[in-house]
Design an enzyme around this catalytic site. Structure first.
Site, mmCIF file in Angstrom:
data_model
loop_
_atom_site.group_PDB
_atom_site.id
_atom_site.type_symbol
_atom_site.label_atom_id
_atom_site.label_comp_id
_atom_site.label_asym_id
_atom_site.label_seq_id
_atom_site.Cartn_x
_atom_site.Cartn_y
_atom_site.Cartn_z
ATOM 1 N N ASP A 13 64.676 37.849 21.433
ATOM 2 C CA ASP A 13 64.483 39.257 21.806
ATOM 3 C C ASP A 13 63.660 40.027 20.784
ATOM 4 O O ASP A 13 63.841 41.230 20.613
ATOM 5 C CB ASP A 13 65.827 39.953 22.037
ATOM 6 C CG ASP A 13 66.698 39.168 22.990
ATOM 7 O OD1 ASP A 13 66.152 38.709 24.004
ATOM 8 O OD2 ASP A 13 67.893 38.980 22.710
ATOM 9 N N LYS A 16 58.537 38.594 21.858
ATOM 10 C CA LYS A 16 57.530 37.521 21.946
ATOM 11 C C LYS A 16 56.713 37.631 23.230
ATOM 12 O O LYS A 16 55.520 37.349 23.245
ATOM 13 C CB LYS A 16 58.222 36.140 21.928
ATOM 14 C CG LYS A 16 58.939 35.822 20.636
ATOM 15 C CD LYS A 16 59.608 34.457 20.697
ATOM 16 C CE LYS A 16 60.799 34.395 21.637
ATOM 17 N NZ LYS A 16 61.942 35.217 21.238
ATOM 18 N N GLY A 42 64.803 35.342 28.241
ATOM 19 C CA GLY A 42 64.355 36.371 29.170
ATOM 20 C C GLY A 42 63.167 37.070 28.556
ATOM 21 O O GLY A 42 63.299 37.798 27.583
ATOM 22 N N HIS A 43 61.996 36.807 29.088
ATOM 23 C CA HIS A 43 60.803 37.481 28.572
ATOM 24 C C HIS A 43 60.487 38.676 29.461
ATOM 25 O O HIS A 43 60.217 38.517 30.647
ATOM 26 C CB HIS A 43 59.605 36.527 28.550
ATOM 27 C CG HIS A 43 59.640 35.580 27.399
ATOM 28 N ND1 HIS A 43 58.625 34.704 27.114
ATOM 29 C CD2 HIS A 43 60.565 35.406 26.444
ATOM 30 C CE1 HIS A 43 58.944 34.024 26.029
ATOM 31 N NE2 HIS A 43 60.117 34.421 25.615
ATOM 32 N N GLN A 175 63.901 32.073 22.268
ATOM 33 C CA GLN A 175 64.909 32.342 21.226
ATOM 34 C C GLN A 175 64.233 32.556 19.861
ATOM 35 O O GLN A 175 63.111 33.025 19.832
ATOM 36 C CB GLN A 175 65.965 31.220 21.171
ATOM 37 C CG GLN A 175 66.882 31.174 22.394
ATOM 38 C CD GLN A 175 66.306 30.369 23.534
ATOM 39 O OE1 GLN A 175 65.798 29.289 23.346
ATOM 40 N NE2 GLN A 175 66.382 30.895 24.743
ATOM 41 N N ARG A 251 74.022 41.793 28.612
ATOM 42 C CA ARG A 251 74.986 42.085 27.547
ATOM 43 C C ARG A 251 74.377 43.014 26.496
ATOM 44 O O ARG A 251 73.177 42.924 26.205
ATOM 45 C CB ARG A 251 75.420 40.785 26.846
ATOM 46 C CG ARG A 251 76.277 39.892 27.711
ATOM 47 C CD ARG A 251 76.656 38.616 26.963
ATOM 48 N NE ARG A 251 75.502 37.749 26.721
ATOM 49 C CZ ARG A 251 75.565 36.604 26.053
ATOM 50 N NH1 ARG A 251 76.697 36.190 25.545
ATOM 51 N NH2 ARG A 251 74.482 35.864 25.898
HETATM 52 P P1 IMP Z 1 72.636 29.316 25.077
HETATM 53 O O1 IMP Z 1 71.239 29.147 24.620
HETATM 54 O O2 IMP Z 1 72.754 29.925 26.442
HETATM 55 O O3 IMP Z 1 73.448 28.049 24.929
HETATM 56 O O4 IMP Z 1 73.337 30.377 24.101
HETATM 57 C C1 IMP Z 1 73.537 30.112 22.714
HETATM 58 C C2 IMP Z 1 73.345 31.380 21.896
HETATM 59 O O5 IMP Z 1 71.971 31.765 21.956
HETATM 60 C C3 IMP Z 1 74.126 32.605 22.415
HETATM 61 O O6 IMP Z 1 74.477 33.381 21.306
HETATM 62 C C4 IMP Z 1 73.108 33.312 23.299
HETATM 63 O O7 IMP Z 1 73.382 34.687 23.441
HETATM 64 C C5 IMP Z 1 71.853 33.086 22.470
HETATM 65 N N1 IMP Z 1 70.608 33.143 23.260
HETATM 66 C C6 IMP Z 1 70.102 32.182 24.068
HETATM 67 N N2 IMP Z 1 68.935 32.579 24.598
HETATM 68 C C7 IMP Z 1 68.696 33.807 24.112
HETATM 69 C C8 IMP Z 1 67.619 34.724 24.250
HETATM 70 O O8 IMP Z 1 66.629 34.486 24.947
HETATM 71 N N3 IMP Z 1 67.730 35.905 23.571
HETATM 72 C C9 IMP Z 1 68.780 36.184 22.781
HETATM 73 N N4 IMP Z 1 69.813 35.350 22.599
HETATM 74 C C10 IMP Z 1 69.761 34.159 23.254
HETATM 75 MG MG MG Z 2 64.814 37.538 25.370
#
Ligand code: IMP
Ligand code: MG
Length: 333
Positions: A13, A16, A42-43, A175, A251
């Site tokens: 976030d 990017k 989520g872009h 990420q 969230r």
């Molecule tokens: P997962 O990638 O869904 O397994 O989540 C693992 C951790 O990475 C959690 O804390 C998610 O909230 C965080 N996370 C995964 N993708 C994103 C993203 O695109 N933005 C922010 N946090 C992310």
């Molecule tokens: Mg994002």
């Protein structure tokens, strides 16, 4: 071949999508390749006055650039088709532009069900962890095993190495460093690699890499199960001013000051030579400027004071050759 990489230096976030969008517009790329993650990302992209949120699909499609989901990613076919349709409905011509590397692993309903039960990490419940686990356990399904995906499959080796044209790739990361499976705050991480090495794993020789665009925010946010936000009212203000709510799950993102030492680490490990600080206008809006420098809290009178400190401290560490940008517009470059 020339490759540039866009990656996150914090916890995702960082904005990017905005940088990728800008580079696609100006960079002359033949391909955009997403190199890690799944639809946990989520872009948020503002294109011709419309807001689009993509999870799987690389930003190149907005500019007629061939866009490929690379084998470092995991893909949920249902989400892929849904997103493709949303883009078409939004007036984006994706015809002949959208591809998946045939060796990309697939997120199945079982993965979704399992990840849906997570309470320990605070995942996005998009099936990422179980899909990567099955990949490494050699129990996974590949995109080439799914007949619906067949029209979209490419051999990434042929695309990048056996093309008649000069290939110029933009690698788009998901990420960020703080969520990287090896360098992040384990176990509060994602299940893929978010560093520059991860781009290389998608079939590009290291020497082809020209620019590494490291994207940070002027403060930090994190979404997940660990406690990250100090109990001080300023962070609620920052969240509100910065509209810090997840693009994937909605969230509320926990906020904190910029962590300078960790940022330095992620700049060095990624070999960043183009550094972006996004959302400087958010701190202007709340009227507070600070960062954590190890055990020391630096406090500044204004945005300029903070930016000067950052430039001075980058300079001290011999980063003077690096281009540094402070970007203020929340919604577009
Ligand atoms: P997962 O990638 O869904 O397994 O989540 C693992 C951790 O990475 C959690 O804390 C998610 O909230 C965080 N996370 C995964 N993708 C994103 C993203 O695109 N933005 C922010 N946090 C992310
Ligand atoms: Mg994002």
């Amino acid at each position: 071949m020339i490759a540039d990489v866009v990656l996150g230096l914090q916890h995702g976030d960082e904005g990017k999508g905005k940088i990728t969008h800008h580079l696609c517009k100006t960079g002359g790329y033949t391909h955009v390749v997403r190199f890690n993650g799944g639809c946990n990302a989520g872009h948020t992209i503002y294109h011709k006055g419309k807001k689009f949120v993509t999870h799987h699909i690389p930003a190149g499609v907005f500019f007629g650039i061939k866009s490929i989901i690379g084998p470092g990613c995991v893909i949920n076919p249902t989400q892929f088709f849904k997103e493709r349709q949303e883009l078409i409905d939004g007036g984006i011509d994706v015809d002949g532009l959208l591809y998946i590397a045939d060796n990309t692993h697939v997120i199945t309903d079982k993965h979704l069900e399992e990840d849906g039960k997570d309470t320990k990490i605070g995942t996005t419940k998009r099936g990422n962890g179980p899909a990567y686990r099955d990949k490494y356990d050699r129990n996974g399904f590949l995109a080439r095993d799914i007949s619906d995906l067949r029209p979209y499959l490419v051999d990434l080796y042929d695309e990048l190495h056996n093309s008649d044209e000069f290939v110029q790739v933009l690698f788009e990361g998901a990420q960020g460093f703080g969520l990287d499976i090896d360098w992040g705050d384990y176990p509060f991480v994602t299940s893929s690699h978010c560093t520059v090495g991860s781009a290389v794993l998608n079939g590009v020789p290291p020497r082809a890499i020209r620019d590494v665009w490291g994207v940070a925010k002027i403060y930090e946010t994190y979404v997940g199960a660990k406690s990250f936000q100090p109990k001080v009212p300023i962070f609620d203000k920052i969240r509100k001013a910065g509209e810090e709510f997840g693009a994937t799950t909605g969230r509320a993102r926990q906020c904190n000051w910029l962590d300078w030492k960790t940022l330095e680490k992620s700049i060095k490990i990624n070999g960043v030579n183009k550094l972006i600080f996004n959302k400087v206008d958010v701190l202007e809006e709340v009227g507070a400027w600070s960062l954590k420098n190890g055990s020391k809290q630096e406090i500044f009178e204004n945005g300029k004071g903070m930016q000067d400190w950052i430039l001075r401290n980058l300079g001290k560490k011999n980063y003077l050759g690096m281009d540094v940008y402070f970007s203020g517009d929340k919604n577009g470059i």
